[in-house]
Scaffold this motif. Sequence first.
Motif, short mmCIF file in Angstrom:
data_model
loop_
_atom_site.label_atom_id
_atom_site.label_comp_id
_atom_site.label_asym_id
_atom_site.label_seq_id
_atom_site.Cartn_x
_atom_site.Cartn_y
_atom_site.Cartn_z
N ASN A 25 0.81 -1.23 0.00
CA ASN A 25 0.00 0.00 0.00
C ASN A 25 0.84 1.26 0.00
O ASN A 25 0.53 2.21 -0.71
N THR A 26 1.87 1.28 0.84
CA THR A 26 2.73 2.46 0.92
C THR A 26 3.34 2.72 -0.45
O THR A 26 3.36 3.86 -0.93
N THR A 27 3.82 1.66 -1.08
CA THR A 27 4.44 1.78 -2.39
C THR A 27 3.42 2.23 -3.43
O THR A 27 3.71 3.11 -4.26
N ALA A 28 2.23 1.65 -3.39
CA ALA A 28 1.18 2.01 -4.35
C ALA A 28 0.88 3.50 -4.26
O ALA A 28 0.77 4.20 -5.28
N ALA A 29 0.76 4.01 -3.04
CA ALA A 29 0.48 5.44 -2.86
C ALA A 29 1.64 6.28 -3.40
O ALA A 29 1.43 7.30 -4.08
N GLU A 30 2.86 5.83 -3.15
CA GLU A 30 4.04 6.57 -3.62
C GLU A 30 4.10 6.63 -5.15
O GLU A 30 4.48 7.65 -5.73
N VAL A 31 3.72 5.52 -5.81
CA VAL A 31 3.74 5.51 -7.27
C VAL A 31 2.76 6.57 -7.82
O VAL A 31 3.09 7.30 -8.76
N CYS A 32 1.58 6.68 -7.20
CA CYS A 32 0.62 7.73 -7.61
C CYS A 32 1.20 9.12 -7.37
O CYS A 32 1.09 10.01 -8.22
N GLU A 33 1.84 9.31 -6.23
CA GLU A 33 2.45 10.61 -5.91
C GLU A 33 3.52 10.95 -6.96
O GLU A 33 3.59 12.08 -7.44
N GLY A 34 4.34 9.95 -7.30
CA GLY A 34 5.41 10.17 -8.28
C GLY A 34 4.86 10.57 -9.64
O GLY A 34 5.40 11.45 -10.32
N GLN A 35 3.77 9.92 -10.04
CA GLN A 35 3.15 10.24 -11.33
C GLN A 35 2.64 11.69 -11.34
O GLN A 35 2.80 12.41 -12.32
N GLN A 36 2.03 12.11 -10.22
CA GLN A 36 1.52 13.49 -10.15
C GLN A 36 2.69 14.49 -10.17
O GLN A 36 2.62 15.52 -10.85
N ILE A 37 3.74 14.19 -9.43
CA ILE A 37 4.90 15.10 -9.39
C ILE A 37 5.49 15.21 -10.79
O ILE A 37 5.85 16.31 -11.25
N ALA B 283 10.04 -2.57 -3.48
CA ALA B 283 8.94 -3.29 -2.82
C ALA B 283 8.76 -4.69 -3.39
O ALA B 283 8.46 -5.63 -2.64
N SER B 284 8.97 -4.85 -4.71
CA SER B 284 8.84 -6.18 -5.31
C SER B 284 9.82 -7.15 -4.65
O SER B 284 9.48 -8.29 -4.35
N LEU B 285 11.04 -6.66 -4.43
CA LEU B 285 12.05 -7.49 -3.77
C LEU B 285 11.72 -7.72 -2.30
O LEU B 285 11.80 -8.84 -1.79
N LYS B 286 11.32 -6.66 -1.61
CA LYS B 286 11.07 -6.77 -0.17
C LYS B 286 9.94 -7.77 0.12
O LYS B 286 10.05 -8.60 1.03
N ILE B 287 8.87 -7.68 -0.67
CA ILE B 287 7.73 -8.59 -0.48
C ILE B 287 8.18 -10.04 -0.70
O ILE B 287 7.85 -10.93 0.09
N HIS C 89 17.24 -4.25 3.39
CA HIS C 89 18.43 -4.08 2.54
C HIS C 89 18.06 -4.38 1.07
O HIS C 89 18.51 -3.68 0.16
N LEU C 90 17.26 -5.40 0.86
CA LEU C 90 16.85 -5.72 -0.52
C LEU C 90 15.99 -4.60 -1.11
O LEU C 90 16.07 -4.28 -2.29
N TYR C 91 15.14 -4.03 -0.24
CA TYR C 91 14.32 -2.89 -0.68
C TYR C 91 15.23 -1.76 -1.16
O TYR C 91 15.04 -1.21 -2.24
N GLU C 92 16.23 -1.43 -0.36
CA GLU C 92 17.15 -0.35 -0.71
C GLU C 92 17.97 -0.70 -1.95
O GLU C 92 18.26 0.17 -2.78
N PHE C 93 18.34 -1.96 -2.08
CA PHE C 93 19.04 -2.41 -3.28
C PHE C 93 18.17 -2.12 -4.50
O PHE C 93 18.60 -1.46 -5.45
N GLY C 94 16.93 -2.57 -4.46
CA GLY C 94 16.02 -2.41 -5.60
C GLY C 94 15.75 -0.94 -5.90
O GLY C 94 15.72 -0.52 -7.06
#
Lengths: 322, 322
Positions: B134-146, B175-179, B193-198
């Motif tokens: 969810n956090t990631t999904a919201a961020e993707v929408c925010e990024g698209q608007q920015i 997020a794909s990696l973290k999940i 760490h995997l999240y940050e890597f990705g």
Amino acid sequence: MHSYAQLLQKVNEKIANNHFGSKPDELYQPITYMMSLGGKRLRPVLTLMASDMFSAQVETALDAALAVEVFHNFTLVHDDIMDNAPLRRGHETIYKKWNMPVAILSGDLMMIKSIEILARTNYTPFVDLLEVFNTTAAEVCEGQQIDMNFETRQDVSHEEYLEMITLKTAVLLGASLKIGALIGGASKEDANHLYEFGKNIGIAFQIQDDILDSFGEVAQVGKRIGGDIASNKKTLLLIELLACAHKDDLKYLQQLFGETDETIKINEVLKLYQKYQIKQFAESAKQQYLNTAFNHMSQIQCAEETKSVLISTANELMERMS
Amino acid sequence: MHSYAQLLQKVNEKIANNHFGSKPDELYQPITYMMSLGGKRLRPVLTLMASDMFSAQVETALDAALAVEVFHNFTLVHDDIMDNAPLRRGHETIYKKWNMPVAILSGDLMMIKSIEILARTNYTPFVDLLEVFNTTAAEVCEGQQIDMNFETRQDVSHEEYLEMITLKTAVLLGASLKIGALIGGASKEDANHLYEFGKNIGIAFQIQDDILDSFGEVAQVGKRIGGDIASNKKTLLLIELLACAHKDDLKYLQQLFGETDETIKINEVLKLYQKYQIKQFAESAKQQYLNTAFNHMSQIQCAEETKSVLISTANELMERMS
């Protein structure tokens, strides 16, 4: 037990105090704007009301109530784009006040936030709540698409129409109650009875809406009479008329669909409704759904007095509309 | 350990065998169509790859992998409406092949289905997975608007640009990696760490994309060189040029923004990029994110050989693009 007014106040405070997010402004301002437009907040109040039937801790259901209202508003934001609607509750729609991309994206974000808010609810197993929410959310989208399909179809059956209003509006009333009941500690059986109560009441509301559009008073309906007739909208009334009218009347009806003088069109279709007792048909269909709803209510295993607020809310809503 | 090709096959089978729903056709046909257009399926493969690092049961992560891919495709369906894009992966977009309401609604339904599919994952507590999603999904929408906001702004800073690409594309790789890692049984630390890597690899990809658009070979990039320059797109290269160019060059650049001969425009901006060593700046920024990514990778507590597939995948993707 809390009254509608008391629960509405809790819902309004919850909405006002919720921080949806801040950056970028272009996404979060429309969300705050949309959520502040008010309305009767029927769905979140139903969630609290259902919880209140089984638990003294109505606050426990507040996040779920907010989630339901945010989801409902997400559907309105996207519907307004598809309908090219300029106004919503007397204010400009997001689509008109900002633009189409902002309305798409802020709607998307509201959908995501509704799940995020629901997930704050302390309920085990959480996936059970989520399943009710998700299934209903998918059904609401399906109902909206089926409704759009009807615009270009002439052969909509009673069953198809009833399925459409069930999906588009009734299941969300059922789910709002079921989620509240589960959070309040109701058994699966009782929660399902409440779901069926809400769903059937929702179908009855919609049929009532169709009836009032043709047979209501302007003061009561708040808009002109015959709007559905003027736009050739496939309501339960028109579907029944198409199903039972004699050949000559059907031919005349087809001609009326193209009539440009709206007053003539509305008056002539109303005459046909009277000739074929369409109002009586719709009233009887409505009553059937109300009976089913109250039959489910009677099977719920809790003290009768705890049911009173929900029962009188349903009755008042039906009366206010009749 | 499975190879990219093996995991891709599992993802493609999963997609092909998934039943999204059937009625109404107008909603489910576009979803099936969109999901069948293919692509490298990077995100779901990353989910499986991360799970594979910590568990022998890679199948356990298949629902989550599908959920990530359905979510990603939902964003593409809505982006195509906002961008008025006729083609996606060489095929008509849903928006063009059907219409705008169908694209809005089928996108909405894909978002809802992505959560429904994720919820099939047997992971406790499930809300932990859902929160990442969810956090990631919201961020993707925010990024698209920015990103959309940038179209009408002249003063985008390096930080703002990097935040935008982080939100719009990089966090979903993380997020794909973290999940996948969480489902595979990784500790919270390793999953982070995997999240940050990705995420950092994702930022490096995007910078690489900007570099190639100005300095790549046509055969390699698959499209003409200088498209970003022609459309005055705010890339990291242009932002750096605007930040470091002398007054006279800035004035000339402003003039070039309005140049109608694209060949002149592209050649002249490229000359300015050379003068100010913009490519070197961007390469160095990219390298910094790659270093951060691999630094996180090195801190993950698992046998080095289990990291090899993911490391070589990241390296191959960077090389294929360079």
